[in-house]
Design a protein around this motif. Structure first.
Motif, mmCIF file in Angstrom:
data_model
loop_
_atom_site.group_PDB
_atom_site.id
_atom_site.type_symbol
_atom_site.label_atom_id
_atom_site.label_comp_id
_atom_site.label_asym_id
_atom_site.label_seq_id
_atom_site.Cartn_x
_atom_site.Cartn_y
_atom_site.Cartn_z
ATOM 1 N N LYS A 237 -51.204 37.748 39.977
ATOM 2 C CA LYS A 237 -51.295 37.187 41.319
ATOM 3 C C LYS A 237 -49.954 36.797 41.921
ATOM 4 N N ASN A 238 -49.221 35.958 41.238
ATOM 5 C CA ASN A 238 -48.000 35.403 41.820
ATOM 6 C C ASN A 238 -46.739 35.888 41.117
ATOM 7 N N ALA A 239 -46.781 37.057 40.530
ATOM 8 C CA ALA A 239 -45.615 37.570 39.819
ATOM 9 C C ALA A 239 -44.584 38.102 40.813
ATOM 10 N N ARG A 240 -43.335 37.745 40.556
ATOM 11 C CA ARG A 240 -42.224 38.282 41.341
ATOM 12 C C ARG A 240 -41.585 39.415 40.549
ATOM 13 N N PHE A 241 -40.767 40.215 41.203
ATOM 14 C CA PHE A 241 -40.070 41.293 40.497
ATOM 15 C C PHE A 241 -39.262 40.722 39.338
ATOM 16 N N HIS A 242 -38.611 39.593 39.570
ATOM 17 C CA HIS A 242 -37.809 38.967 38.520
ATOM 18 C C HIS A 242 -38.666 38.614 37.309
ATOM 19 N N ASP A 243 -39.906 38.186 37.538
ATOM 20 C CA ASP A 243 -40.805 37.861 36.431
ATOM 21 C C ASP A 243 -41.098 39.100 35.592
ATOM 22 N N LEU A 244 -41.283 40.237 36.256
ATOM 23 C CA LEU A 244 -41.542 41.482 35.541
ATOM 24 C C LEU A 244 -40.319 41.905 34.733
ATOM 25 N N ARG A 245 -39.144 41.719 35.302
ATOM 26 C CA ARG A 245 -37.894 42.038 34.608
ATOM 27 C C ARG A 245 -37.747 41.175 33.363
ATOM 28 N N HIS A 246 -38.041 39.894 33.511
ATOM 29 C CA HIS A 246 -37.954 38.946 32.400
ATOM 30 C C HIS A 246 -38.942 39.335 31.296
ATOM 31 N N SER A 247 -40.154 39.660 31.686
ATOM 32 C CA SER A 247 -41.165 40.073 30.701
ATOM 33 C C SER A 247 -40.733 41.343 29.985
ATOM 34 N N HIS A 248 -40.197 42.286 30.728
ATOM 35 C CA HIS A 248 -39.724 43.549 30.153
ATOM 36 C C HIS A 248 -38.673 43.288 29.071
ATOM 37 N N ALA A 249 -37.688 42.482 29.395
ATOM 38 C CA ALA A 249 -36.617 42.187 28.443
ATOM 39 C C ALA A 249 -37.156 41.438 27.223
ATOM 40 N N THR A 250 -38.009 40.474 27.448
ATOM 41 C CA THR A 250 -38.560 39.682 26.350
ATOM 42 C C THR A 250 -39.372 40.552 25.401
ATOM 43 N N ILE A 251 -40.209 41.412 25.957
ATOM 44 C CA ILE A 251 -41.029 42.292 25.117
ATOM 45 C C ILE A 251 -40.149 43.227 24.295
ATOM 46 N N LEU A 252 -39.144 43.813 24.923
ATOM 47 C CA LEU A 252 -38.263 44.725 24.192
ATOM 48 C C LEU A 252 -37.552 44.019 23.045
ATOM 49 N N LEU A 253 -37.028 42.838 23.298
ATOM 50 C CA LEU A 253 -36.329 42.104 22.239
ATOM 51 C C LEU A 253 -37.275 41.712 21.107
ATOM 52 N N LYS A 254 -38.484 41.297 21.441
ATOM 53 C CA LYS A 254 -39.452 40.922 20.410
ATOM 54 C C LYS A 254 -39.938 42.128 19.611
ATOM 55 N N LYS A 255 -39.826 43.320 20.199
ATOM 56 C CA LYS A 255 -40.203 44.555 19.496
ATOM 57 C C LYS A 255 -39.003 45.167 18.773
ATOM 58 N N ASN A 256 -37.946 44.372 18.618
ATOM 59 C CA ASN A 256 -36.742 44.762 17.875
ATOM 60 C C ASN A 256 -35.959 45.913 18.492
ATOM 61 N N VAL A 257 -36.046 46.068 19.810
ATOM 62 C CA VAL A 257 -35.176 47.033 20.486
ATOM 63 C C VAL A 257 -33.775 46.427 20.471
ATOM 64 N N HIS A 258 -32.795 47.221 20.134
ATOM 65 C CA HIS A 258 -31.426 46.733 19.995
ATOM 66 C C HIS A 258 -30.966 46.063 21.299
ATOM 67 N N PRO A 259 -30.351 44.893 21.192
ATOM 68 C CA PRO A 259 -29.894 44.173 22.388
ATOM 69 C C PRO A 259 -28.977 44.989 23.295
ATOM 70 N N LYS A 260 -28.227 45.917 22.746
ATOM 71 C CA LYS A 260 -27.353 46.772 23.568
ATOM 72 C C LYS A 260 -28.196 47.611 24.529
ATOM 73 N N ILE A 261 -29.301 48.130 24.032
ATOM 74 C CA ILE A 261 -30.192 48.942 24.859
ATOM 75 C C ILE A 261 -30.841 48.084 25.939
ATOM 76 N N VAL A 262 -31.326 46.903 25.555
ATOM 77 C CA VAL A 262 -31.947 45.998 26.520
ATOM 78 C C VAL A 262 -30.931 45.614 27.589
#
Length: 66
Positions: free
Chosen positions: A7-32
Motif C-alpha cells: 500500500k504505502n511502499a515508496r521506491f526507496h523502500d523497494l530498493r532497501h528491501s532488494h539490498a537487504t534480501i540480497l545480503l541475507k542470501k549471501n550475495v557478495h557485498p560488491k555485487i549488491v
C-alpha cells in the motif's frame, strides 16, 4: 503496488528491501553495491549493517560444521 499488497511502499523502500534480501542470501557485498550504484561496498555494508548481523551467526555455524 496495490495488487502486491504494498500500500504505502515508496521506491526507496523497494530498493532497501532488494539490498537487504540480497545480503541475507549471501550475495557478495560488491555485487549488491554495484546494483545500488554505491561507489564502494563499504558504503553498502554501513547502510545495511542490520542485514549483516545474521551473517555473523551464519558464519559461526559454517565454522562449526564438520
Amino acid at each position: 503496488m496495490k495488487r502486491a499488497g504494498l500500500k504505502n511502499a515508496r521506491f526507496h523502500d523497494l530498493r532497501h528491501s532488494h539490498a537487504t534480501i540480497l545480503l541475507k542470501k549471501n550475495v557478495h557485498p560488491k555485487i549488491v553495491s554495484e546494483r545500488l550504484g554505491h561507489s564502494k561496498p563499504s558504503i553498502t555494508l554501513e547502510i545495511y549493517s542490520h542485514a549483516t548481523n545474521s551473517l555473523q551467526e551464519e558464519a559461526a555455524h559454517v565454522f562449526d560444521e564438520k
